[in-house]
Enzyme design. Sequence first.
Site, PDB file in Angstrom:
ATOM      1  N   GLY A  88       0.757  -1.350   0.025  1.00 27.50           N
ATOM      2  CA  GLY A  88      -0.077   0.056  -0.249  1.00 27.50           C
ATOM      3  C   GLY A  88       0.701   1.543   0.104  1.00 27.50           C
ATOM      4  N   SER A 168       5.087  -5.775  -2.070  1.00 27.15           N
ATOM      5  CA  SER A 168       4.994  -4.242  -2.527  1.00 27.15           C
ATOM      6  C   SER A 168       5.767  -3.805  -1.066  1.00 27.15           C
ATOM      7  CB  SER A 168       3.621  -3.606  -2.876  1.00 27.15           C
ATOM      8  OG  SER A 168       3.772  -2.277  -3.547  1.00 27.15           O
TER       9      SER A 168
END
Length: 433
Positions: A88, A168
Site C-alpha cells: 500500500g 510491495s
Amino acid sequence: MTDHERVTVTCAAGKITGRSDGEIARFHSIPYSVIPGPFEDARRLPREQLSLIDATVHRPDTVALSVVAPAGARELADLPVVVYIHGGRFEYGTHGDRRADGAPNARDGIVTVHVGYRVKLEGFARFHDDEPNHYRGIDDCQLGLEWVQRNIEAFGGDPTNVTLVGQSAGATVALWLARRDHYRGAFRRIIAMSPCFPRQSFEQRKGSLRMVLGKPVTRVSLSRLAAEKPEVLARAYDRFRTIHGLDMALGPAGFDGAELTELPILLTSTRDEHYDMPAGRAVDAKGLGPAMVRLLARRMGVRGSVASYLRSVLELDPERPMGRLIGDSANRRWVSQAAEEAPGPVWLAEFVAGPRPALHCAEIPHLFGLAPEAQTDAGRELFVGFVRGNAPDWAAHDPATGRKTQVLNIANNDVILMEDTLKMVREAFSPAR
C-alpha cells in the site's frame, strides 16, 4: 471451548475469542502493542491488560494483527506459520487484507498471521533523535513478530517455522526486518513480492514536507497537528506525496542487499507491474513514451545508458515504454538488486499473464490459493512448498553460474525456466546507496 461459532484460545497474551465455522477459525484485530502517541515508538503490550480479548470483529482502523488457523488446531500441532505484511505504498492497507486471506492456508495446514502497522507520516517520518534505519511502522511489525513467537503455539503454529511474506511495501518491510541490524530470529525464510524502496531518504525530502506543512518537522509539531488539526496534516501529506509522485513518498531508503541476514529468500515480480498506471498509459497512448523515458529515466533511477535501456524496452514492448519504466523503476529494479546482493540462497520467480499484462498484485490470489484455478496453480504449489521448508526445484540465483528465473503464466498455468529475465533492468539501474 468451541461451539462451532465462538472459539477461545488461551495463550501468553490472554484469552482470545474468535469465530469458527467448524473448518477454519478466525481471530480478528488482536492488539499486540501499546502506542503512546501517533509519532511515538510502540511498546510491548503488558499481559495483564489482555486477560480477555474479543477477536470476533475486524477493526480495520486499529494497529493490530489477525490469525487464521485450522479449526481445532491445538498446541504442539507444529503447523507452519505465514506472517503476512500488506502493501500500500506505506500509505494505506490493513491487517485484514482479503486478497491474501488465510482460509486456503488453513485448509492446507498452515497458520496465517496478518500484521498491521502504522503508515504515512506516523509510521515513516523520521526525527532527529531516531536511531539510524529506524522506522516506527517497521518497528510495529517487529513487535508483531515477537507476539507471534510468544503466542502462536496456542493456535497450532510452530514459532520455529515462520515464513515472513510481504507484497510491495510489505515486501520492503520484510527485507528491512531481515537486515542484520534488525533480525531477531523470528522467521526462517522470506517471500518478497515486488518490493518497492523509495529512491531518496526521508531526510532528503524533509524540506518539501516542511514547505507544505509550514511548520517544523518535529515529533512535537506533528503530534500537535495530529491531535488538533488532523485535516491540515492530511492535506499537507497529500501535497507532499504529489511532489514525489514519481516514487514512493515514504519508506525505508538506502537498501543494500549485502546487509541482509543469510536467509532463504523467494523473490517475485510481475512482468508488467505498474504498466497500466493512468499517467504512463496516457503518455504512451499519445506516442510520447520514448521522449518521456529519455526525459525522466535519470530521475527515476536509471544509471546506465538511457539509450540502451530504451532500445531494450522498445524491443520488448514498443507500445508502452513509459509503462515499462514505471514498473521497472518502482519494483523490478529492487528485485534484481536483492537477488544480486543477498548473501543467502535466492530464487527468482516472475508472473506473466499470457496475452494480457501481469500487473502489480496479480500474483497474490495465486500464491494464497484464492484464484479460481488454485487447486492446480503452480504459484500456489510453489508458495506452499516454500512455506513448508522445501527449496524451489530450480537453481538458486547466482551471478557467477547462472541467473535462472521460473516464469509462471497465471493465465494458463504454464511454467518455464528462463535465463536472466531481469538483465535489462540490472544493466540500467545501478544499486542505490
